[in-house]
Scaffold this motif. Structure first.
Motif: not given
Ligand code: MF3
Ligand code: CO
Ligand code: CO
Length: 253
Positions: A132-157
């Protein structure tokens, strides 16, 4: 300043990352009950040298071996030695190669022998967190987008994210800017731009996030002794998304 790699530097990064991925695929065949972590280290060391590169961890800030081997509740930076792998263990193998002046960094967590349910769960969740972290990598996005989706996936589980270690820019230096946290808020941190290269490498614990160091001063373990798993890729931001430079699918053989 976050380096933007030139087309020539990107070609060099593709080559070193391909070798790191190849080394990880080579060692997979040797992971079984009864093997020592030192034997795995030595096979990787010889393979990397045979391909004209050096193992980046060796002597890095005094690290004594060529790869990191982190077993069960060890989170990262485990030092290969006489430990023998047992049925049901999980082991992260972290490979970094230094080829023609450039570093490539990748790791996976393997299950030894028959997997138990806890091992299967933490390895699956850690693998998904990287995906999910890799999928958040898009030009114009932010480094913080990566951490946010990684953490959300961990916490969901109902798993937790280690906070003391992060992904990192990589190139001529083993660790460069930016720091890629595996938690945080979307839209924060540096903007992602084509030509940036960094790792994503979430360390995910089955229990609480807290860690401590073993007396060897390298090996990081979970405080509550819960299992920990990690996967790592080196990623290039492209004009349209991202290229996973250490993806084994790119090996073409
Ligand atoms: N490969 C690790 C990383 O992903 C760093 C290992 S540093 C060492 O950043 F010294 F422990 F090898
Ligand atoms: Co790394
Ligand atoms: Co690594």
């Amino acid at each position: 300043m976050i380096p933007i790699k030139t087309p020539q530097e990107i070609e060099s990064m593709r080559a070193t990352c391909r070798l790191a991925a190849r080394t990880l695929r080579m060692i997979e065949a040797h992971i079984r009950v009864g093997v020592t972590t030192l034997a795995l280290n030595d096979l990787c060391h010889d393979f990397i040298l045979a391909h004209g590169a050096l193992p980046s961890p060796l002597n890095y800030k005094g690290f004594p071996k060529s790869i990191c081997t982190s077993v069960n509740h060890q989170v990262c930076h485990g030092i290969p030695g006489d430990r023998v792998l047992r049925d049901g263990d999980i082991i992260n193998i972290d490979i970094t190669t230094h080829l023609d002046g450039f570093h490539g960094d990748t790791s996976r967590t393997f299950i030894v022998g028959m997997p138990g349910p806890k091992a299967e769960k933490i390895v699956a969740v850690a693998r998904e967190c990287l995906a999910v972290g890799i999928e958040a990598v898009v030009p114009g996005g932010y480094v913080g987008d990566i951490g946010a989706v990684v953490e959300a996936h961990a916490l969901k589980n109902r798993c937790s994210v280690v906070r003391e270690y992060c992904g990192h820019g990589i190139g001529r230096q083993f660790h460069e800017e930016p720091a890629v946290l595996h938690y945080g808020l979307p839209g924060t941190g540096p903007e992602l731009r084509p030509g940036m290269i960094f790792t994503i490498e979430p360390m995910i614990n089955l229990g609480k996030a807290a860690i401590r160091h073993l007396p060897d001063r390298w090996t990081v373990v979970t405080r509550d002794h819960s299992l920990s798993a990690q996967f790592e890729h080196t990623i290039l931001v492209t004009d349209t998304g991202r290229e996973v430079l250490t993806a084994p699918e790119l090996l073409g053989d």
